[in-house]
Design an enzyme around this catalytic site. Structure first.
Site, short mmCIF file in Angstrom:
data_model
loop_
_atom_site.label_atom_id
_atom_site.label_comp_id
_atom_site.label_asym_id
_atom_site.label_seq_id
_atom_site.Cartn_x
_atom_site.Cartn_y
_atom_site.Cartn_z
N HIS A 1 1.01 -1.26 0.03
CA HIS A 1 -0.09 0.00 -0.11
C HIS A 1 0.83 1.28 0.14
O HIS A 1 1.22 1.70 1.18
CB HIS A 1 -0.86 0.03 1.22
CG HIS A 1 -1.74 -0.96 1.15
ND1 HIS A 1 -1.40 -2.44 1.62
CD2 HIS A 1 -3.11 -1.23 1.14
CE1 HIS A 1 -2.39 -3.31 1.52
NE2 HIS A 1 -3.52 -2.51 1.30
N HIS B 1 -3.89 3.18 -3.59
CA HIS B 1 -4.25 2.80 -1.98
C HIS B 1 -3.39 1.17 -1.78
O HIS B 1 -2.68 1.36 -0.94
CB HIS B 1 -5.68 2.51 -1.88
CG HIS B 1 -5.95 1.59 -0.74
ND1 HIS B 1 -5.99 2.29 0.71
CD2 HIS B 1 -6.30 0.43 -0.42
CE1 HIS B 1 -6.22 1.36 1.60
NE2 HIS B 1 -6.46 0.30 0.93
N GLU C 1 -17.92 -3.80 24.92
CA GLU C 1 -17.14 -4.81 25.01
C GLU C 1 -15.75 -4.95 24.14
O GLU C 1 -14.59 -5.33 24.47
CB GLU C 1 -17.83 -6.29 24.81
CG GLU C 1 -19.13 -6.22 25.60
CD GLU C 1 -20.37 -5.68 25.28
OE1 GLU C 1 -20.27 -5.10 24.25
OE2 GLU C 1 -21.34 -5.75 25.96
N HIS D 1 -28.24 -15.10 25.38
CA HIS D 1 -27.41 -14.96 26.40
C HIS D 1 -26.62 -16.12 26.63
O HIS D 1 -25.57 -16.36 27.53
CB HIS D 1 -28.08 -14.36 27.68
CG HIS D 1 -28.31 -12.91 27.41
ND1 HIS D 1 -28.94 -12.47 26.45
CD2 HIS D 1 -28.08 -11.73 28.14
CE1 HIS D 1 -28.93 -10.85 26.49
NE2 HIS D 1 -28.29 -10.65 27.70
#
Lengths: 665, 665
Positions: free
Chosen positions: A33, A264, A413, A475
């Site tokens: 890149h 890129h 999280e 859950h």
């Protein structure tokens, strides 16, 4: 334009050295890149020659500024900087072997391959989020050891992609909340993504967004060194983390590919490189940096030496207990008194034989460990009371006061896990923090990086099965143990009782080069380890908890965590029928897999009827069960209901184990 | 206060019915979350009695407004609303059996359990992100079928936690970018999280943040029905998605627990409930809603009947091809011409025998499929050219013009996956979109929900091994196949050549009740299926691609994807040595596991030397290999380098397979 280190060497010369090395290396590798290093060369030059506090000869200096290339695909920017400033490992030959097997110049920067690579980057968003953890660790250690020993900045170069990833939003929000004023992010605002202009998909008012997180923001022309310098200077004085939008041209200098997605992710090609050399007024051959320019860069690389000297003198002059504590914190060894405390705890548990959830036992273990290890830093993603990760007396750190031993990460999280990685990478902190096991999915890219970077991070994951009951299938983890066990270099612990919890915590702390997951129950479990021994039985990953007694071993029950107690009940019944049955607890498959073949064969009881018991999907179990073994576990997703009913509903019971055994002996 | 449906029944009566049912049900279950339903009862009452376009008797009405309870822990809010407005399944008895095994009132709303539950929620952030996909599907179908058939809103109730999760940031940014003006999010701004006041961890200026995403924002007193009504009315007219911050009191009415974390996740207890009944002026016994109030609610539940009638008339009056296309789109069956096209493609490939990356073959398959299936909607997380998910001629949709067949999701893998779930749930769209396989980790919570909700979503995951080469370990999936195979009800395809790619695409499209992952290579692969057959051999998950020819089968090589070609080379060598060797391709373990035992035994060749070959970790393979099988794969993380060298470096070669086989026969 501001003055360059050598009068005869201009800022442009310095920046163009980065551009040239980057395009040459990508060209030689035939992949990579070039666009980002060429676009951000000016910004990086200003940062590394005027601000970044480091000494290329002392790359491990604890109080160096941290530099994170969040846009890891632009790795040649970092490798160029390390080479130019004189990091010993980063030779010109290594740049020539960019992206080749065995080189230290991997496609993306890989932590541990070369000094000066502060972390592994490439998966977008991770760099900036991890840097938040580094900046946080800096404040934590500053609160503990003072400005004399810990007082540095964390700089990040981030791309549009970094700022689109959700983890960066979480981390930025957390950094703003905590007022991490020594974090400065330089955003490569080039407005080009892989698919084309960023506005194909991304039209946030990014500066307003970061202001809303509580950040300082600035905009500069990313090719104007004076503007860049002024902005960084200002951001160093603010009371909040800073984002500097650097308006740049991707592939700066390339005649036709600059400012296009074409620069890129692919080599520019010979013609384009030739044109770029002309545009940049860089007539030198490939990989050649004129001595004068190289010396100017090397000068920048030793700019920090006096500061490093002064710091070393401050450390030497510090009171003995402070300098010793500082060095101990950075070394991160686990002292003997911690082992002694674990043994004492184990003994107490074996005697008292409590019935307790392993998350509660974990909380008890932390009450014993955290006061002995000032490096330990607890936290939770808004589940403090559920995860039991806040040790007795641990105050919460907050903006302006980082002396607390506990972090309220919020419902973030992923940002939490990345921040923990950053704290571990920074050094001096042993981070552990909690959420529900099912939400390990939210943290997974960061857990993977912890494993890849060999960092000691402890992910406390409670509510580890259908045993959580009524919250239901969203859950209830059923596939998460398998999914985590699949990650290389990750220790996945699922202790069966309070003694194993204590043992697993010690193992996690002693594992300096790998992260751990602690899978813990919501529901109560009996104490199975009722005979105290100082030996850490969990260290072998699996062991015979109860040997066959009724006769020679005919059946081997293999179980983890909460299911060990169920298997123990089944064993009693089978033994009562005269069927010799051994019970094996397997708190860590990874550690068990590392044992000698003989030990493993003895534990597994090859030739006996083997039955695996775990309230999870079967994937992975066949390794231990052989082709004729049985498995008692989950057929798929869970259900909502009281957990005792769920265990019956899914047939994870002592009777089911007994039946499976009897059908096979 | 605005007028209630019945003159004698006040807004408060209606809202209190929700509060009472919610606290009673949580109390009866001895677990659950009363605080949120009590806090948001006023907002929900205004929405459901004055705005939400639905007819409780026709819950599947295609043009109904969608309502997503992103804060799924407040499930009693939704169950109360469904019961009160007269959804047939949602009886009072079901409310009394809240959170019990076998009830439709699970701890969190579970899609498919009851009409009116538009999706499974509970993992925070997923609801709002999925709703973005629903709102997007609405615009896509509107562009295709016009205002007469598709013209509805998507409403979301979201919590602080939802807005902290990174996935919600990604989704909100995407929604703002696309100008999804028919999306209205009602934020339960109660400033209480599980750990305590939200400002322990969360001090964003949330309204400013959403403005920065391009949203309209409003603030209301969440207990003032007039303010709520005015705000929703306004937001229905704007040109952008809207966020209404509803300032509420969690546990509204509870005498001591209101406005505290104590009302969030536990039953209130008898005393507190008694006090709440007094405060709310709700003197009725548990679970009792007076007839007049119930009738007023039922009236609200049939408010939409005339609109539904009118819509049905419009559908009936539409031109035959339009109504047929609309019904076909919603039904989602795969017509025979698609099967025929796949067969034609397979035939062409078997004849032309191209050497091609499976990502390219996938692109070719899409070129054939997308024009035949107007429901298919492609996309990529900024990797369009790498994922090959943009079919020939597919224009990109954009703000104000949703007629395109392609979506630039930006670098937002998680938001993308959740949005795809929303499109599938909405109906009328078959979403597929791409990223790199290693970034399946970023989407994992949404992939799990797709599997749990049984939605047909196709996750295209290219660059599926070390075969991607120089990008190195961060980009090389090694554990991801195992981690994905662990998810129940998910089809994980790893096709070996262009023919299998076509077959797997057909299987993914035909799997109406499960999501699929397509793991595809970056590197070229030969065509192994060089004999055309109309039978979809991949449908059995694994099949004998080459039977032993040199003699009776002594060795069985089991491989997937790019490693099938390597195993084929090994087979040639073994056969040349006179060792009868069968080659099994295993494009989908899940489908194979569903085959009869006899078929599986025949394919696996129990009793022969079995060798698994996959450039991944071993976890899970032992099921197919037995205890004495060998595995040729990855020992851990990858490396950066040209892929041919990596395969040699890690010993994944034909010679290594031959050696392993010879050592065992």
């Amino acid at each position: 334009m501001s003055s360059a280190p050598f009068d005869s060497v201009s800022h442009n010369d310095l920046a163009n050295a980065i551009r040239a090395l980057s395009m040459d290396a990508v060209e030689a590798a035939k992949s990579g890149h070039p666009g980002m290093p060429m676009g951000m060369a000016d910004v990086a030059t200003v940062l590394w020659t005027k601000f970044l506090k480091f000494d290329a000869k002392r790359p491990d200096w604890a109080d160096r500024d941290r530099f994170v290339l969040s846009a890891g695909h632009g790795s040649m920017l970092l490798y160029s900087l390390l080479h130019l400033t004189g990091f010993e490992d980063m030779t010109l030959d290594q740049l020539k072997r960019f992206r080749q097997l065995g080189s230290i110049t991997a496609g993306h920067p890989e932590y541990g391959m070369a000094k000066g690579i502060e972390m592994t980057t490439g998966p977008l968003g991770q760099g900036i989020a991890t840097a938040v953890g580094m900046a946080l660790a800096e404040r934590i250690l500053n609160a503990r050891f003072g400005d004399g020993l810990v007082d540095h900045f964390t700089y990040v170069i981030a791309s549009d992609g970094d700022l689109q990833e959700g983890v960066s939003h979480e981390a930025a929000s957390l950094a703003g909340h905590l007022g991490l004023k020594k974090l400065i992010v330089l955003w490569d605002d080039n407005r080009i993504s892989i698919d084309g202009p960023t506005d194909l998909s991304f039209t946030d008012d990014t500066l307003a967004r970061f202001r809303a997180y509580g950040w300082e923001v600035r905009t500069v022309d990313g090719h104007d060194p004076a503007q860049i310098e002024t902005a960084i200077e200002y951001c160093k004085t603010t009371d909040a983390p800073s984002l500097i939008a650097c308006r740049t041209t991707i592939g700066y200098g390339a005649p036709t590919k600059a400012n296009t997605a074409g620069s890129h992710g692919s080599p520019l090609g010979a013609t384009e490189i030739e044109g770029a050399r002309k545009n940049l007024n860089w007539p030198h051959p490939a990989f050649h940096v004129p001595d004068e320019i190289l010396l100017a860069w090397r000068d920048a690389g030793s700019r920090g030496a006096p500061a490093a000297d002064a710091w070393e003198q401050r450390l030497a002059a510090a009171e003995t207990d402070i300098s010793a504590a500082f060095e101990k914190a950075l070394k991160g060894d686990i002292p003997a008194e911690v082992v002694a405390a674990v043994n004492e705890l184990k003994k107490k548990i074996s005697e008292a034989k409590p019935s307790a959830a392993t998350r509660v036992s974990s909380g008890n273990a932390l009450d014993a460990l955290v006061p002995l290890l000032p490096e330990m830093m607890g936290g939770s993603a808004d589940l403090t009371g559920s995860n039991n990760t806040r040790a007795k007396g641990a105050g919460a750190l907050k903006k302006g006061d980082f002396s607390g031993r506990y972090i309220h990460y919020g419902v973030r999280e992923h940002g939490m896990a990345a921040a923990m990685n950053g704290m571990a990478l920074h050094g001096g902190v042993i981070p552990f923090s909690g959420t529900f096991l099912t939400f390990s999915d939210y943290c997974r890219p960061a857990i993977r990086l912890a494993a890849l970077m060999k960092q000691r991070v402890v992910f406390v994951m409670t509510h580890d099965s259908i045993g959580l009951g009524e919250d239901g299938p969203t859950h209830q983890p059923v596939e998460h143990m398998a999914a985590l066990r699949a990650i290389p270099n990750l220790l996945v612990f699922r202790p069966a009782d309070a003694v194993e919890v204590a043992e697993c915590w010690l193992l996690a702390l002693q594992s300096k080069d790998r992260p751990s997951v602690m899978a813990l129950t919501r529901q109560n479990l009996p104490t199975l380890r009722d005979q105290h021994t100082e030996e850490n039985l969990s260290a072998k990953g699996a062991y015979v908890l109860r040997e066959a007694a009724a006769g020679p071993r005919k059946v081997t029950l293999l179980a983890t965590g909460s299911e060990v107690a169920i298997a123990a009940e089944a064993r009693e019944k089978l033994e009562a029928m005269g069927i010799g049955t051994a019970l094996v607890s397997m708190p860590s498959w990874e550690l068990f897999a590392e044992q000698p073949a003989g030990y493993r064969a003895q534990v597994l009881g090859r030739g006996t009827v083997r039955i695996g018991v775990e309230a999870m999907v079967r994937l992975g179990w066949d390794r231990w069960l052989g082709e004729d073994g049985a498995f008692i576990g989950m057929p798929g997703f869970g259900e909502s209901g009281p957990y005792q009913e769920l265990y019956k509903h899914f047939g994870i019971t002592a009777d089911a184990i007994v039946q499976a055994a009897k059908a096979r002996v």
